[in-house]
Write a protein that holds these residues in place. Structure first.
Motif, short mmCIF file in Angstrom:
data_model
loop_
_atom_site.label_atom_id
_atom_site.label_comp_id
_atom_site.label_asym_id
_atom_site.label_seq_id
_atom_site.Cartn_x
_atom_site.Cartn_y
_atom_site.Cartn_z
N PRO A 27 126.04 114.03 25.68
CA PRO A 27 125.19 113.27 24.76
C PRO A 27 124.67 114.11 23.59
CG PRO A 27 124.16 113.43 26.94
CD PRO A 27 125.51 114.04 27.03
N ILE A 28 124.47 115.39 23.84
CA ILE A 28 124.01 116.28 22.77
C ILE A 28 125.13 116.45 21.74
CG2 ILE A 28 123.24 118.62 22.19
CD1 ILE A 28 122.00 118.70 25.06
N ALA A 29 126.34 116.72 22.21
CA ALA A 29 127.49 116.89 21.31
C ALA A 29 127.73 115.60 20.52
CB ALA A 29 128.74 117.27 22.10
N HIS A 30 127.61 114.47 21.18
CA HIS A 30 127.78 113.18 20.51
C HIS A 30 126.77 113.06 19.37
CE1 HIS A 30 127.10 108.85 19.95
NE2 HIS A 30 128.40 108.74 20.15
N LEU A 49 129.11 123.80 17.44
CA LEU A 49 128.83 122.70 18.37
C LEU A 49 128.49 123.24 19.76
CD1 LEU A 49 128.75 119.61 18.82
CD2 LEU A 49 131.15 119.77 19.51
N THR A 50 129.28 124.19 20.26
CA THR A 50 129.03 124.70 21.61
C THR A 50 127.73 125.51 21.67
OG1 THR A 50 130.51 126.59 21.21
CG2 THR A 50 131.46 124.65 22.31
N ASP A 51 127.39 126.20 20.60
CA ASP A 51 126.11 126.91 20.57
C ASP A 51 124.95 125.92 20.65
OD1 ASP A 51 127.35 129.38 20.38
OD2 ASP A 51 126.90 129.68 18.25
N VAL A 52 125.03 124.83 19.90
CA VAL A 52 123.94 123.85 19.87
C VAL A 52 123.78 123.17 21.23
CG1 VAL A 52 123.19 121.63 18.89
CG2 VAL A 52 124.01 123.44 17.39
N TRP A 68 136.49 125.54 27.63
CA TRP A 68 135.66 124.38 28.00
C TRP A 68 135.35 123.43 26.86
CZ3 TRP A 68 130.58 123.70 26.18
CH2 TRP A 68 130.00 124.79 25.53
N SER A 69 135.50 123.86 25.62
CA SER A 69 135.16 122.97 24.50
C SER A 69 136.07 121.75 24.45
CB SER A 69 135.20 123.73 23.18
OG SER A 69 136.49 124.28 22.96
#
Length: 185
Positions: A27-30, A49-52, A68-69
């Motif tokens: 949901p965060i990535a979305h 994106l992965t850092d955030v 994993w991304s």
């Protein structure tokens, strides 16, 4: 706190199950990708994106981003497709501005021509995202746009590409440096 675990809770270093981490990250990535789509021609990188998602969730992993991304983006793509949203994952690119070949296999809510170059396909899909979420679209609605790095790479490739050699119109063979076909002599 640094943990001995591969995927862990930042607060105490306790082990986190990767599936649980993905469930928290999706949901965060979305949301990050929706925010990215809010600005015409904006993209984000896998690293950004992965850092955030790790920062905001408090769950980190020691796995290499490339391990994993893709799983994260696949789940975001499924979520977007199920919600009939445009392909948000088209907004996430590598450091060099490319989308990557895996994008052509990602679930999408829109159909596409399988013969389309993956970079061109992603540019078309990014435009759908901008048209849905951006408040700074050009008056004409915008156009599919490659990332600046891909445009530069294509430009460089076009300038440095070898010039086609002359071909004998009779024998359809490449002519030698003399310009005279050996078969025609």
């Amino acid at each position: 706190m640094l943990s001995e675990h591969g995927t862990y809770f930042e607060a105490d270093g306790a082990k986190a199950q990767f599936a649980d981490a993905l469930a928290a990250w999706v949901p965060i990535a979305h949301e990050v990708l929706v925010q990215t789509a809010g600005n015409y021609n904006r993209t984000t990188t896998y690293k950004e994106l992965t850092d955030v998602v790790q920062e905001l969730s408090g769950i980190r992993t020691k796995m290499l981003i490339g391990n994993w991304s893709g799983k994260l983006l696949e789940k975001v793509a499924v979520r977007a497709a199920e919600a009939s949203e445009p392909p948000l994952t088209s907004l996430c690119v590598h450091q060099d501005g490319t989308i990557g070949d895996g994008y052509s296999r990602a679930p999408k809510s829109v159909s596409s021509d399988p013969g389309t170059n993956v970079e061109d396909l992603a540019a078309q899909h990014r435009l759908l995202c901008y048209r849905r979420y951006a408040d700074d679209l050009p008056a004409d609605g915008g156009a599919p746009t490659l990332t600046a790095q891909v445009i530069e790479a294509r430009s460089r490739h076009g300038k440095t590409g070898a010039k086609p050699r002359a071909i004998c119109p009779v024998h359809f063979m490449e002519l030698p440096a003399t310009g005279v076909c050996a078969e025609c002599e």
